[in-house]
Write an enzyme that holds these catalytic residues in place. Structure first.
Site, short mmCIF file in Angstrom:
data_model
loop_
_atom_site.label_atom_id
_atom_site.label_comp_id
_atom_site.label_asym_id
_atom_site.label_seq_id
_atom_site.Cartn_x
_atom_site.Cartn_y
_atom_site.Cartn_z
N LYS A 26 0.88 -1.26 -0.13
CA LYS A 26 0.04 0.16 -0.09
C LYS A 26 1.11 1.15 0.05
O LYS A 26 0.63 2.26 -0.78
CB LYS A 26 -0.88 -0.05 1.34
CG LYS A 26 -1.91 1.33 1.14
CD LYS A 26 -2.96 1.03 2.41
CE LYS A 26 -3.93 -0.21 2.33
NZ LYS A 26 -3.52 -1.40 2.87
N GLY A 134 -7.21 -5.87 3.23
CA GLY A 134 -8.14 -6.32 4.36
C GLY A 134 -7.71 -6.98 5.14
O GLY A 134 -8.64 -7.49 6.20
N THR A 138 -7.44 -0.63 9.62
CA THR A 138 -7.29 0.49 9.13
C THR A 138 -8.13 1.58 10.27
O THR A 138 -9.10 1.11 10.71
CB THR A 138 -8.00 1.04 7.96
OG1 THR A 138 -7.01 0.32 6.92
CG2 THR A 138 -8.18 2.46 7.40
N ARG A 315 -4.14 -0.98 -6.30
CA ARG A 315 -3.57 -2.22 -6.51
C ARG A 315 -4.19 -2.77 -7.74
O ARG A 315 -5.01 -2.73 -8.30
CB ARG A 315 -4.14 -3.02 -5.22
CG ARG A 315 -5.55 -3.41 -5.06
CD ARG A 315 -6.01 -3.97 -4.07
NE ARG A 315 -5.91 -3.27 -2.60
CZ ARG A 315 -6.79 -2.41 -2.17
NH1 ARG A 315 -8.04 -2.31 -2.80
NH2 ARG A 315 -6.58 -1.85 -0.83
N HIS A 861 -15.04 -37.40 -21.18
CA HIS A 861 -14.77 -38.93 -20.49
C HIS A 861 -15.56 -39.50 -19.35
O HIS A 861 -15.99 -40.48 -19.51
CB HIS A 861 -13.04 -38.86 -20.15
CG HIS A 861 -12.69 -40.13 -19.38
ND1 HIS A 861 -12.93 -40.37 -18.17
CD2 HIS A 861 -12.30 -41.24 -20.12
CE1 HIS A 861 -12.26 -41.55 -17.90
NE2 HIS A 861 -12.05 -42.10 -18.84
#
Length: 907
Positions: A26, A134, A138, A315, A861
């Site tokens: 970040k 995450g 924060t 990001r 198959h």
């Protein structure tokens, strides 16, 4: 402001992408954007050096790390306890005075009156190949020195939340190697905020910008507290493709004294657009600039304060499936189908294994000049280490579009719908003239094959097909063996192997494909004529005609496995030896127990005939039965337990013979019933002809692949021989690393003196394969990344899993989830649950009472084998191996196409 010469603090303007080890993903992105001139609110990073200084103050840390590294990612309770004790220990550790002083000094320089966002930035976060977003914490609207330092500490400690610890353990990231920086950034107090994806994360389309928006701080949106607005914009034209206004019930606002609060919005506001068209245009333009700077699609957090647009994070979008390479060389949209889905092997393939098929496919490649190396086809592209067939030229032709949609739709339900979704886009029609030119070359190859199909359908004696196929296969195998043996090992033999591959497929397809086609066409005609009443018969009759097929090489291999079981069943000591010891070790000791010599002789005959087969056999790098006998031994052991003690020798062959006899009786009954009426003689003759060509053709469907696999085995021996030479010269660490390189790379290395060191590149490519193994490949995709949904709407009982009905019938029983047939034993009467199956999995069908696969269609198959064995099957069940547990009772509804979990589960 530094410790051991490493800075404790770095302002954004001094940070670039190379500083990721100091400031995490970040922080590196914010610094990179700030230096590039993007509108980033000012701030600084508390570096990983400060984090290391903080950890050094915790004396318990070495023991705590040892406990974390011991986690396997499966024991959630153990992870919870380890994470909790680590956080508690770090909560008691002091912040080093030098770190606190550096943080507060920089904060004062930037302005103590502002409020601040304090965010975690891990060194394993926002990477191109893994998203840790995450995982850490924060803290918003932080005011005052004490609150700032407390938020920094809490960010550090959040590296060890339960979810972060589990994520690292499951993803293979070591806990000691991940460090944490803290981003401290001036808080923007926005009217509107949200997330912008420069590529649509749902459809995968790179040309569509997708924007989520809401009022107030973005935490309401990312936390799922509101239904945000959704806007989709065409990146090239700026046209608004979609506007979906959400019910934005609340907004998160900052408090003057610090922290946040939730504001309930009035009805008029909550249903109003958060962004007008002008704001959308500005956002899209900014997103395109950021994507261009980074060179890949971005997930961007943005906000608008007093009419000014800010970026607070970007990001890479790690969820997007990679685009096919090479990219199209024209301006039109191209459409691809997964080669692996059709071949029932969707795992990633190393470069050499993929190149083998690019050399073999005859379409889409210019002819090589005299003495030139064969050129790979452009009709096969690579994406996520998987092969995709470029169907563009065929789909641009209206008639062939319907044909290919019908053929693939017969294999995979709903795939025609996905192809039509992509082919109906206006961008697909660009380059149509080029498509017509390609169709001429396709027609020159295709029409002779169709002539052979018609001859087999109408004229030729079906009884002659099997001997002709076998003679052709033996001749081609002998020719390839002689050509490879005639040149010296190493570079010369690899060159010849490359030529053998480039010539093989077109010959096999032109001669053998008509046999498969006549079986499929005859079968469809039978179904259609019975459904319309032209021929007398029932659905049960049609199913009976698909069983006990003559000449099916995969069924013959399965019957041979049953013969091996008959050799073991009367001898308990032999059975126990095979059950209790590793396969290779058991085979070495088998001669010394009763029944062992006879079993060993039968085993040798089996390996001589089928030893080149194995799970995932289209991948040249996968072990064959002759290399790794564990899957076969597991199948044998699974068939000789107490539940099969009552079986008599040869029962499996008698069962197959009974199916064949029932099919013949059904044919006679169908012909007799169709003979009624004035034109009965004609309808009876038509019925008999269609039954004979259908059974003969469907019985030969595996022979082309059997021939290809046998020739691939010769090439594989040459490749491994070259790998051993490169190991001797120090170029490779192990012979298996040879598959990580293309033919031309290996030839160049073998001819170089001294040999180059290929080991670093081998490790890099091995890491790529590990990354791509975590991706789920689509069946159909476009060159711009769009992946259409192929899901069918089915009314299901509660707790049921939807799939495709592949083999009729219903069975209840105990599930056995098998991911690797070499390490799992399927016991008689269990229901096989697998990611996919191919001929290498066939021995397991001896015991299976039913089949469930994550990948598959009506003519792949597992479905064909299940129908031939008469066991219910449901294929294309998304996530079946995760949602069904071994030992769980399930009901396979093979007629209706779903799986019901009878005693719990996680649908």
């Amino acid at each position: 402001m530094s410790t051991n010469m490493e800075p404790l603090i770095l302002p954004f303007e001094r940070i670039s992408a190379v500083d990721l080890p100091r400031v995490g993903g970040k922080g590196a992105n914010l610094g990179e954007m700030a230096r590039a001139g993007f509108p980033v609110p000012p701030g600084f990073c508390v570096t990983t050096a400060a984090f290391d200084a903080f950890l050094a103050g915790c004396g318990e840390l070495p023991a705590l790390y040892a406990r974390l590294e011991a986690l396997d990612g499966k024991d959630v309770e153990a992870a919870r306890r380890a994470a909790e004790s680590t956080r508690a220990a770090l909560g008691r550790a002091p912040i080093p005075p030098a770190v606190a002083d550096a943080v507060l000094a920089t904060w004062r320089e930037l302005g103590t009156e502002a409020c601040w966002a304090v965010r975690s930035s891990a060194t394993a976060e926002d990477l191109p190949d893994a998203s840790f977003a995450g995982q850490q914490d924060t803290y918003l609207n932080i005011r005052g020195a004490e609150a700032l330092l407390d938020a920094v500490r809490r960010c550090w400690v959040s590296l060890f939340t339960e979810r972060a610890v589990l994520y690292r353990a499951r993803s293979g990231f070591g806990h000691r190697g991940v460090k944490l920086s803290v981003v401290i950034q001036r808080m923007v107090l926005p009217e509107v905020s949200g997330i912008l994806f420069t590529a649509d994360p749902i459809s995968g389309r790179r040309g569509t910008v997708s924007i989520d928006a809401g009022f107030g701080l973005g935490e309401a949106l990312v936390s799922g507290l509101i239904n945000a607005d959704l806007y989709k914009v065409d990146k090239e034209t700026g046209g608004i493709l979609e506007v979906r206004v959400g019910d934005k019930a609340l907004a998160i606002r900052p408090r003057p004294e610090g922290g946040t609060w939730e504001e309930r919005l009035p009805e008029a506001t909550r249903r109003a657009r958060a962004l007008d068209d002008a704001a959308l245009r500005e956002l899209v333009a900014l997103g395109v600039r950021i994507e261009t700077h980074y060179g890949k699609p971005q997930d961007i957090e943005w906000c608008i304060e007093a009419g000014r647009l800010y970026v607070v994070q970007t990001r890479p979008i790690t969820s997007l499936y990679p685009l096919p390479e090479p990219a199209p060389d024209d301006e039109g949209l191209h459409v691809y189908a997964s080669f692996g889905h059709v071949q029932m092997m969707t795992d990633p393939m190393p470069p050499l294994a993929a190149q083998v098929w690019q050399l073999m496919i005859p379409f889409g490649r210019p002819p090589a000049g005299p003495g030139d190396a064969p050129i790979e086809t452009r009709a096969l592209a690579l994406a996520g280490s998987r092969l995709f067939v470029d169907l563009t030229s065929v789909l641009r032709h209206p008639t062939l579009r319907r044909v290919i949609g019908g053929v693939l739709g017969h294999v995979y339900e709903n795939v025609g719908q996905g192809l039509e979704t992509l082919a109906s886009r206006p961008a697909f029609q660009r380059g149509a003239s080029r498509g017509r030119a390609s169709m001429k070359a396709f027609g020159r190859f295709f029409f002779p094959i169709m002539a052979r199909v018609l001859a087999r359908l109408i004229v030729l004696n079906p009884a002659r097909l099997l001997p002709g196929v076998e003679a052709f296969g033996e001749a081609r195998l002998a020719e390839a063996r002689a050509r490879l043996a005639a040149v010296a090992p190493g570079a010369a033999r690899l060159r010849e192997a490359r030529r053998v591959l480039s010539e093989l497929f077109s010959r096999v397809i032109s001669i053998l494909a008509p046999n498969i086609a006549v079986g499929v066409i005859g079968n469809r005609l039978l179904h259609r004529l019975v459904q319309r009443g032209v021929l007398a018969g029932t659905q049960e009759d049609l199913s009976a005609l698909e069983r006990g097929l003559p000449g099916n090489i995969t069924t013959e291999m399965d019957l041979a496995v049953g013969d091996l079981m008959d050799r073991v069943r009367p001898h308990p000591a032999l059975a126990e030896l095979l059950r209790s010891r590793p396969a290779t070790e058991a085979l070495a000791a088998v001669r010394d127990v009763e029944g062992g010599p006879e079993f060993l002789e039968a085993w040798g005959a089996f390996i001589a005939r089928y030893g080149m087969r194995g799970p995932g056999e289209i991948d040249l790098s996968r072990p064959r039965y002759k290399d790794e006998p564990a899957p076969l031994i597991a199948a044998i052991v699974g068939g000789i337990g107490p539940s099969t003690a009552h079986r008599s020798a040869g029962e499996h062959r008698a069962h197959h013979a009974a199916l064949a006899a029932k099919a013949e009786a059904t044919c006679e009954r169908l012909c007799a019933a169709s003979r009624r009426g004035p034109t009965g003689w004609l309808r009876a003759a038509l019925a008999r002809r269609l039954v004979r060509v259908t059974r003969a053709g469907m019985g030969l469907r595996e022979h082309p692949k059997f021939l290809l696999v046998r020739v691939l085995d010769l090439v594989r021996d040459s490749v491994r021989e070259a790998g051993a030479l490169l190991v001797q010269r120090g170029a490779l660490a192990t012979a298996d690393d040879v598959y990580l390189f293309r033919f031309e790379e290996l030839i160049a290395a073998l001819e170089a003196s001294p040999a180059p060191d290929l080991r670093p590149l081998a490790e890099e490519r091995r890491a790529t394969l590990r990354r791509d193994a975590r991706r789920s490949p689509p069946f159909v995709m476009a060159s711009d990344g769009e992946i259409p949904s192929l899901a069918a709407r089915v009314d299901l009982p509660p707790g049921a899993l939807s799939g495709t009905a592949a083999s009729a019938g219903v069975v209840e029983g105990v599930a056995r989830v098998v991911l690797d047939p070499a390490s799992e034993v399927l016991h008689a009467g269990e229901i096989l649950v697998a990611p996919h199956t191919d001929p290498g999995w066939t021995p397991l069908f001896v015991h299976a009472a039913g089949l469930v696969t994550e990948v598959g269609g009506l003519m792949t198959h597992g479905s064909v084998v299940a129908r031939e064995y008469g066991i219910p099957a449901v294929v294309s069940v998304t996530g079946a191996t995760q949602r069904i547990r071994t030992g769980q009772r399930i009901r396979v509804e093979g007629t209706r196409g779903f799986v019901e979990l009878l005693d719990g589960g996680a649908p």
